[in-house]
Structures are given as structure tokens and as C-alpha cells.
Design a protein around this motif. Structure first.
Motif, short mmCIF file in Angstrom:
data_model
loop_
_atom_site.label_atom_id
_atom_site.label_comp_id
_atom_site.label_asym_id
_atom_site.label_seq_id
_atom_site.Cartn_x
_atom_site.Cartn_y
_atom_site.Cartn_z
N TRP A 30 0.81 -1.21 0.00
CA TRP A 30 0.00 0.00 0.00
C TRP A 30 0.85 1.26 0.00
CZ3 TRP A 30 -4.48 0.15 -1.92
CH2 TRP A 30 -5.28 -0.98 -1.89
N GLN A 31 1.99 1.24 0.66
CA GLN A 31 2.88 2.41 0.63
C GLN A 31 3.39 2.65 -0.78
OE1 GLN A 31 5.68 1.34 3.71
NE2 GLN A 31 4.60 2.55 5.24
N GLN A 32 3.74 1.59 -1.48
CA GLN A 32 4.20 1.73 -2.87
C GLN A 32 3.09 2.29 -3.75
OE1 GLN A 32 5.52 -2.19 -3.89
NE2 GLN A 32 7.40 -2.04 -2.68
N ASN A 33 1.88 1.77 -3.57
CA ASN A 33 0.76 2.27 -4.37
C ASN A 33 0.46 3.73 -4.06
OD1 ASN A 33 -0.52 0.23 -6.21
ND2 ASN A 33 -0.26 -0.98 -4.36
N LEU A 34 0.46 4.09 -2.81
CA LEU A 34 0.20 5.49 -2.46
C LEU A 34 1.25 6.42 -3.06
CD1 LEU A 34 -0.95 5.12 1.25
CD2 LEU A 34 -2.35 5.79 -0.72
N THR A 35 2.49 5.99 -3.06
CA THR A 35 3.56 6.78 -3.66
C THR A 35 3.33 6.95 -5.16
OG1 THR A 35 5.14 6.03 -1.99
CG2 THR A 35 6.06 6.91 -4.04
N ILE A 36 2.97 5.86 -5.82
CA ILE A 36 2.70 5.92 -7.26
C ILE A 36 1.52 6.84 -7.54
CG2 ILE A 36 1.88 4.58 -9.25
CD1 ILE A 36 3.56 2.22 -8.08
N TRP A 37 0.44 6.67 -6.79
CA TRP A 37 -0.75 7.49 -7.02
C TRP A 37 -0.49 8.97 -6.74
CZ3 TRP A 37 -3.83 3.55 -3.72
CH2 TRP A 37 -4.05 2.40 -4.45
N ALA A 38 0.37 9.26 -5.77
CA ALA A 38 0.68 10.65 -5.44
C ALA A 38 1.54 11.32 -6.50
CB ALA A 38 1.37 10.73 -4.09
N THR A 39 2.33 10.53 -7.21
CA THR A 39 3.25 11.10 -8.19
C THR A 39 2.80 10.91 -9.63
OG1 THR A 39 4.56 9.06 -8.18
CG2 THR A 39 5.24 10.81 -6.67
N ASP A 40 1.83 10.05 -9.86
CA ASP A 40 1.36 9.78 -11.23
C ASP A 40 -0.16 9.84 -11.27
OD1 ASP A 40 0.80 8.88 -13.77
OD2 ASP A 40 1.90 7.00 -13.58
N PRO A 41 -0.70 11.00 -11.62
CA PRO A 41 -2.16 11.16 -11.65
C PRO A 41 -2.86 10.17 -12.58
CG PRO A 41 -1.06 13.28 -11.95
CD PRO A 41 0.00 12.22 -11.99
N LYS A 42 -2.22 9.77 -13.66
CA LYS A 42 -2.83 8.80 -14.58
C LYS A 42 -2.98 7.44 -13.91
CE LYS A 42 -3.05 11.12 -18.51
NZ LYS A 42 -4.29 11.42 -19.17
N ALA A 43 -2.00 7.05 -13.09
CA ALA A 43 -2.09 5.77 -12.37
C ALA A 43 -3.25 5.81 -11.39
CB ALA A 43 -0.78 5.47 -11.65
N LEU A 44 -3.42 6.93 -10.70
CA LEU A 44 -4.54 7.07 -9.77
C LEU A 44 -5.87 7.01 -10.52
CD1 LEU A 44 -5.72 7.60 -6.97
CD2 LEU A 44 -5.38 10.04 -7.39
N GLU A 45 -5.92 7.67 -11.65
CA GLU A 45 -7.15 7.66 -12.45
C GLU A 45 -7.51 6.24 -12.90
OE1 GLU A 45 -8.37 9.42 -16.78
OE2 GLU A 45 -7.26 10.76 -15.42
N ARG A 46 -6.51 5.47 -13.35
CA ARG A 46 -6.76 4.08 -13.77
C ARG A 46 -7.26 3.24 -12.59
NH1 ARG A 46 -1.89 5.01 -16.59
NH2 ARG A 46 -0.74 3.94 -14.96
N TRP A 47 -6.69 3.46 -11.41
CA TRP A 47 -7.10 2.70 -10.23
C TRP A 47 -8.55 3.01 -9.88
CZ3 TRP A 47 -8.01 4.19 -4.98
CH2 TRP A 47 -8.11 3.11 -4.10
N VAL A 48 -8.90 4.29 -9.92
CA VAL A 48 -10.28 4.69 -9.61
C VAL A 48 -11.24 4.11 -10.64
CG1 VAL A 48 -11.84 6.68 -9.49
CG2 VAL A 48 -9.61 6.77 -8.35
N GLU A 49 -10.85 4.12 -11.90
CA GLU A 49 -11.70 3.54 -12.95
C GLU A 49 -11.89 2.04 -12.73
OE1 GLU A 49 -9.77 4.60 -16.58
OE2 GLU A 49 -10.48 6.67 -16.50
N THR A 50 -10.83 1.37 -12.32
CA THR A 50 -10.92 -0.07 -12.05
C THR A 50 -11.89 -0.34 -10.91
OG1 THR A 50 -8.67 -0.41 -12.84
CG2 THR A 50 -9.59 -2.13 -11.43
N LEU A 51 -11.78 0.44 -9.85
CA LEU A 51 -12.69 0.27 -8.72
C LEU A 51 -14.13 0.57 -9.12
CD1 LEU A 51 -10.79 1.77 -5.66
CD2 LEU A 51 -11.17 -0.62 -6.20
N SER A 52 -14.31 1.60 -9.90
CA SER A 52 -15.65 1.97 -10.34
C SER A 52 -16.26 0.89 -11.21
CB SER A 52 -15.61 3.28 -11.12
OG SER A 52 -15.15 4.33 -10.28
#
Length: 63
Positions: A30-52
Motif C-alpha cells: 500500500w505504501q508503494q501504491n500510495l507513492t505511485i498514485w501521489a506522483t502519477d495522476p494517470k495511475a490514480l485515475e486508472r485505479w479509480v476507474e478499475t474500482l468503479s
């Protein structure tokens, strides 16, 4: 007759160090994922789309 030192039959046969290792891996994940999401908005967007997408597969509640 059971003694005080025996585990209940339903108790898992798990070494506490295994649980500690698993917990450490879980937190690292989870720390690795949070770091990625904080630094890469596209990665966060893909994760949110996957959850949705997973949420839209659930049937609607009808009361």
C-alpha cells in the motif's frame, strides 16, 4: 482432557513471524501504491476507474 498450553482446535497453526512478514508485505504494497498514485495522476485515475468498474457489476438494491 486439555491442558492450558494447548491451542483450541480451530486455532491456525501460524508462526507469529509469518504474520509479521505478511503484515510488512501488506503495508509495503500500500505504501508503494500510495507513492505511485501521489506522483502519477494517470495511475490514480486508472485505479479509480478499475474500482468503479467493479462497483457497477453489483446488482442494484431493491427494497
Amino acid at each position: 482432557m486439555s491442558s492450558e498450553n494447548e491451542k483450541p482446535e480451530s486455532a491456525p497453526d501460524t508462526d507469529p513471524t509469518d504474520i509479521d512478514k505478511l503484515a510488512e508485505k501488506y503495508l509495503d504494497f500500500w505504501q508503494q501504491n500510495l507513492t505511485i498514485w501521489a506522483t502519477d495522476p494517470k495511475a490514480l485515475e486508472r485505479w479509480v476507474e478499475t474500482l468503479s468498474a467493479g462497483q457497477s457489476d453489483k446488482p442494484e438494491k431493491t427494497d
